[in-house]
Design an enzyme around this catalytic site. Structure first.
Site, short mmCIF file in Angstrom:
data_model
loop_
_atom_site.label_atom_id
_atom_site.label_comp_id
_atom_site.label_asym_id
_atom_site.label_seq_id
_atom_site.Cartn_x
_atom_site.Cartn_y
_atom_site.Cartn_z
N GLN A 40 -10.64 9.30 -39.30
CA GLN A 40 -9.39 9.93 -38.78
C GLN A 40 -8.11 9.59 -39.12
OE1 GLN A 40 -7.40 13.02 -37.86
NE2 GLN A 40 -9.26 13.09 -36.00
N SER A 56 -6.10 26.04 -21.72
CA SER A 56 -6.83 27.30 -22.43
C SER A 56 -8.03 27.20 -21.89
CB SER A 56 -6.30 27.30 -23.61
OG SER A 56 -7.10 28.05 -24.51
N GLY A 61 -12.50 28.45 -23.38
CA GLY A 61 -13.62 27.91 -23.72
C GLY A 61 -13.10 27.39 -25.18
N GLY A 81 -11.83 18.05 -35.51
CA GLY A 81 -11.87 18.32 -34.59
C GLY A 81 -11.29 17.30 -32.86
N GLU A 82 -10.99 15.71 -33.28
CA GLU A 82 -10.50 15.69 -32.78
C GLU A 82 -9.63 16.12 -31.53
OE1 GLU A 82 -9.04 10.67 -31.74
OE2 GLU A 82 -9.80 11.76 -33.70
N ARG A 83 -8.65 16.73 -31.10
CA ARG A 83 -7.69 17.01 -31.14
C ARG A 83 -8.34 18.37 -29.62
NH1 ARG A 83 -4.70 22.09 -30.85
NH2 ARG A 83 -2.31 21.71 -29.57
N ARG A 84 -9.41 18.87 -30.03
CA ARG A 84 -10.75 19.82 -29.44
C ARG A 84 -11.01 19.11 -28.27
NH1 ARG A 84 -12.85 22.84 -34.18
NH2 ARG A 84 -11.19 21.75 -35.33
N GLU A 115 -9.51 18.42 -43.22
CA GLU A 115 -9.03 19.51 -42.50
C GLU A 115 -7.43 19.84 -41.78
OE1 GLU A 115 -10.77 21.29 -38.16
OE2 GLU A 115 -10.28 19.13 -38.75
#
Length: 284
Positions: A40, A56, A61, A81-84, A115
């Site tokens: 990362q 959110s 979802g 997608g670590e933040r997600r 990304e």
């Protein structure tokens, strides 16, 4: 009667589920089975923004699935997608939708980096460190790296040169106290004390990148005489030539500031090293 926006968004779980089912290699994955990505490139995560995303996600979802690759013992490793993922944990989700990709370490690093760059989520130092890691770990040349991340070689080089700056300046870039544009002119300065002096001036006065360049031009102008540092460097160049003549050793003197620097003895083989040590009287 048409649904309101909030009503449409509340159905997004169903929409995502249908889309997930239609993609080969995409499936719901237990959050507990996902390991973070060791490649990362992003190191800073805004906690307030994560909390907002978590709220959110509780309501709507996850709109965009994470990207994972299979790891050992039925677990998965995060590619992007670590933040997600962090926000999903805060939201208390047990499962998240994810794309499953079959990629090696190099491709995983590239995907995570690309990304984040495309989303402009990385600061300049994080980008530079990621570029350097791809060069070191993947054996890529700057031109090859540029092709992989959609940047020209000059842009890649400009990022990498930031890593030559002293730690306080790199930290200021990471924390958003100065921009990459403001920092770039400082790379050309060999005197670290002067670099840090200008760093403070930039932060205190909010100098633009152009103003920093103008200050450097003014500092480099002379009235026909050398500055103390330039005079010292010239003295060391003369000393270097003199020492080479006396010792017959191809030493080099690098000056960082007045009375600061180092002496190097370059060699290309074990044989040359032994010869240098013999000439210096240091052979055993």
């Amino acid at each position: 009667m048409a649904k309101g926006l909030s009503a449409l968004l509340s159905d997004s779980d169903l929409v995502v589920s249908k889309k997930v089912a239609s993609f080969d290699g995409v499936k719901p994955v237990k959050v507990s089975s996902i390991k973070t990505n060791p490649y990362q490139p992003r190191t800073e995560f805004d906690q307030e923004a994560l909390d907002e995303l978590a709220e959110s996600i509780k309501i709507h979802g996850i709109i965009q699935p994470l990207t994972l690759r299979e790891a050992e013992n039925g677990s998965y490793e995060l590619i992007s997608g670590e933040r997600r993922l962090r926000a999903s944990k805060l939201a208390g989700l047990d499962e998240v939708p994810a794309y499953i990709r079959n990629v090696d370490d190099q491709r995983s690093l590239e995907m995570a980096l690309i990304e984040n760059i495309q989303r402009e989520n990385l600061n300049a130092i994080e980008v530079a460190l990621s570029f350097q890691r791809m060069i070191d770990d993947c054996g890529l040349k700057q031109s090859e790296l540029g092709e992989r991340v959609g940047k020209n070689r000059t842009t890649v080089n400009n990022y990498l040169r930031l890593l030559q700056l002293p730690a306080p300046i790199q930290s200021a870039i990471t924390l958003g106290k100065i921009t990459m544009g403001q920092a770039r002119p400082l790379i050309t300065i060999e005197d670290e004390d002067f670099q840090l002096e200008l760093l403070q001036k930039i932060m205190n006065e909010g100098l633009s990148a152009r103003k920093v360049e103008e200050l450097l031009k003014e500092a480099n102008k002379t009235d026909g005489s050398f500055s103390p540092l330039e005079t010292y460097r010239e003295d060391m160049r003369i000393e270097e030539i003199s020492l080479r003549g006396k010792t017959k050793v191809p030493l080099k003197i690098k000056v960082n500031a007045i009375d600061k620097g180092f002496v190097s003895l370059p060699f290309q083989s074990e044989e040359e090293l032994q010869k240098l040590l013999t000439q210096l009287g240091l052979d055993s």
